[in-house]
Design an enzyme around this catalytic site. Structure first.
Site, PDB file in Angstrom:
ATOM      1  N   GLU A   8      -4.382   0.787  -3.097  1.00  0.00           N
ATOM      2  CA  GLU A   8      -3.849  -0.338  -2.156  1.00  0.00           C
ATOM      3  C   GLU A   8      -5.215  -1.164  -1.639  1.00  0.00           C
ATOM      4  O   GLU A   8      -6.199  -0.799  -1.908  1.00  0.00           O
ATOM      5  CB  GLU A   8      -3.408   0.585  -0.879  1.00  0.00           C
ATOM      6  CG  GLU A   8      -2.929  -0.017   0.149  1.00  0.00           C
ATOM      7  CD  GLU A   8      -1.675  -0.850  -0.023  1.00  0.00           C
ATOM      8  OE1 GLU A   8      -1.792  -2.064  -0.399  1.00  0.00           O
ATOM      9  OE2 GLU A   8      -0.528  -0.530   0.431  1.00  0.00           O
ATOM     10  N   ASP A  33       1.306  -6.400   1.238  1.00  0.00           N
ATOM     11  CA  ASP A  33       2.581  -7.052   1.705  1.00  0.00           C
ATOM     12  C   ASP A  33       2.350  -8.334   2.363  1.00  0.00           C
ATOM     13  O   ASP A  33       1.443  -8.924   2.574  1.00  0.00           O
ATOM     14  CB  ASP A  33       3.362  -6.031   2.208  1.00  0.00           C
ATOM     15  CG  ASP A  33       2.513  -5.225   3.606  1.00  0.00           C
ATOM     16  OD1 ASP A  33       1.509  -6.040   3.878  1.00  0.00           O
ATOM     17  OD2 ASP A  33       2.845  -4.386   4.065  1.00  0.00           O
TER      18      ASP A  33
END
Length: 594
Positions: free
Chosen positions: A555, A199
């Protein structure tokens, strides 16, 4: 001809006196750093070593011994309590710093009394004999620790640095090595720093924690970065967050910016950081908005950075970092309290571990005993669940042991590491990964491998912990059975590795092609290779799937790579000092080049 003459001197020293030549691994105007490593050839219960130089040395700093100046070219080193007993086949290895006038690289040797010194004498000559250009010597091959490298650890280290370059926010430099990244977030309240994961939020606590671990690896395993040809790249990489921290801290208003971006708004956007249009609010800590956990951790990173850049020779930048570290630590100490603004994403549990870590690094940077006393009040005896962005107990325990050699700090480190060994209670996957948790299993194994290598350098069970640490990193780089075996969980290492990390920027095609929510679930490999990133990792049964939508197993994050990077530098250090252990991974990859 000078290098030949220097070599001749060192060979004569080794052959005539049985002394060991000490490599000088770094030097600057006013000092140098050496890495002594002495093979132990007889049982020792207490030892004295003679460290000799070919030029005058004003003083030395050595943490593994008590040093006494015999004359400007010789120092007597006497063991500490923790390393008084040495056994045949061991190596006594330690780093020291010499303080000098000017920039010199003295020919340096060391020998232990009664173990190969001049006739077993207790005194050594104070200068080297005249060199002879025809000198020849037959020396035994260096002890290697019995290990043969099964992975290209230097290549993996270089790739890990590239991952951090891919996470850069702000105005990118001309030497930006990531072709698919451009300038972004130029209107942030504090420009720069790293995006946290896949992100685009800049979270202060994990960024500072990541930086502190990376800087620790540069302090302790600088020669590993040098051996890998990655030292300058590492300096360039780590300066990015340090510059950001300097801008984020205002000592006049006593405010520290600790977050840029809103996690919820950010997580609803899938696209390039260069294309963001949403508001990016700032959060700060101050006397009225507590956050001593993140403030102290940032101070720790700045203090460690001051040590790294002082050793590099950049005294102005080092001083700037240290000044900021001291004022920020004083602020944290006077305004205790947990930062809660990131709790939905990074919920801090306490601040004592960060306060301990900050004061310990400030002691290392200043030698001011007040910081050491502070660290002793903040340190905890409990064993950490893991070394992580939230829990630095074991980091502080290890630093305090290195600085004081007090037994109970060592006991805490050993207790932590033994809990990670087979039989210690942690889950092991069938192929041998120490599996702490489904969220970032690889991250925790890499962090603990780094702790194990640091502990071994402090003389704590070096054979056992080195072997375990290298085997954990070997698993991450391919010693597993996923996808038929030889699967690297670091992107870009080897021929088989994750192709669909949960990372927005990497999922986007080359600009100016559009990128949006469709790219999250698009089939096939990401258009961009997120070189060096360590993905979250497998489940407890070694199962893993490379799917972009799986934000648990696939991730990536800056803190995931932190201890992993340090461990790679530590293994390169073992190679540089001929101490790489023999390993025995359960699912060893036998492919060429792995």
């Amino acid at each position: 001809m000078i290098p030949v003459l220097v070599l001749a001197v060192s060979l004569v020293v080794q052959t005539t006196w049985g002394a060991t030549t000490v490599p000088i691994t770094n030097h600057w105007n006013g000092g140098f750093q050496g890495e002594a490593c002495i093979p132990i050839t007889k049982e020792l219960n207490g030892w004295k070593a003679h460290l000799s130089f070919s030029q005058n040395v004003d003083s030395i700093e050595v943490w593994a011994a008590t040093a006494t100046k015999v004359n400007p070219r010789e120092y007597l080193l006497v063991n500490k309590d923790y390393n008084s007993v040495e056994h045949v086949g061991d190596k006594l290895c330690f780093t020291f710093i010499g303080h000098t006038s000017g920039d010199i690289v003295p020919v340096t040797t060391i020998y232990i009394e009664g173990m190969g010194g001049p006739g077993g004498a207790t005194a050594a000559p104070t200068h080297a004999p005249a060199a002879t250009t025809h000198a020849t010597a037959v020396t035994s091959p260096p002890h290697t620790g019995g290990g043969t490298a099964t992975k290209d650890y230097g290549a993996a280290l270089g790739k890990s640095i590239l991952f951090y370059d891919a996470q850069r926010s702000g105005k990118l430099p001309a030497n930006n090595p990531i072709r698919w990244r451009g300038d972004s977030a130029l209107h942030d309240c504090v420009v720069g720093g790293w995006y946290d994961a896949g992100d685009h939020v800049k979270f202060g606590l994990p960024m500072a924690s990541t930086s502190t671990l990376l800087l620790w690896s540069l302090v302790r395993f600088k020669d590993g970065y040098t051996k890998a040809g990655q030292l300058n790249q590492a300096y360039d990489m780590i300066k990015w967050p340090l510059d950001y921290f300097l801008k984020a801290w205002n000592p006049s208003t006593k405010q520290l910016v600790v977050q840029v971006g809103d996690g919820n708004a950010d997580h609803s956007f899938w696209g390039r950081p260069e294309d963001m249009t949403m508001a990016r609010p700032c959060q700060s800590v101050s006397a009225s908005h507590k956050g001593s956990d993140v403030a102290a951790e940032t101070a720790a990173a700045l203090a460690a950075g001051s040590i790294v850049f002082k050793a590099k020779g950049d005294t102005a930048y080092s001083t700037q970092l240290l000044t900021a570290a001291e004022s920020l630590y004083a602020f944290a100490k006077a305004n205790r309290g947990i930062f809660s603004g990131a709790a939905q994403f990074y919920s801090s549990s306490a601040d004592k571990d960060e306060m301990c870590e900050a004061s310990a690094w400030l002691y290392r940077a200043t030698k001011n005993n007040q910081y050491l006393n502070d660290a002793k009040t903040f340190v905890e005896d409990a064993w950490a669940w893991a070394l992580s962005w939230d829990d630095k107990k074991v980091a502080c325990q290890l630093i305090l042991f290195e600085e004081t050699h007090t037994a109970h700090y060592k006991d805490a480190v050993v207790g932590f590491l033994e809990a990670w060994m087979p039989g210690g209670g942690i889950t092991y996957t069938p192929c041998g990964l120490a599996w702490r948790d489904k969220w970032g299993a690889n991250r925790y194994a890499g962090n603990t491998a780094f702790v194990a290598l640091l502990a071994s350098e402090a003389g704590i069970n070096p054979a056992k912990y080195r072997k375990w640490a290298v085997e954990q990193i070997n698993y991450l780089l391919g010693d597993n059975h996923h996808d038929g075996g030889c699967y690297s969980f670091q992107i870009g290492y080897g021929s088989k590795y994750p192709r669909q990390p949960h990372h927005r920027g990497a999922s986007c095609p080359d600009r100016p092609a559009p990128c949006g929510q469709a790219q999250l679930s698009a089939p096939g490999p990401s258009p961009q290779t997120l070189t060096g990133a360590l993905v979250g990792g497998p489940e407890a049964n070694d199962n893993y799937q490379d799917v972009r939508t799986d934000y648990v197993l696939n991730e990536v994050a800056t803190d995931y790579n932190s201890g992993f990077t340090g461990a790679l530098a530590g293994i390169a250090h073992l190679q540089a000092t001929n101490n790489l252990p023999a390993t025995n991974n359960k699912c060893r990859c036998t492919a060429s080049g792995k």
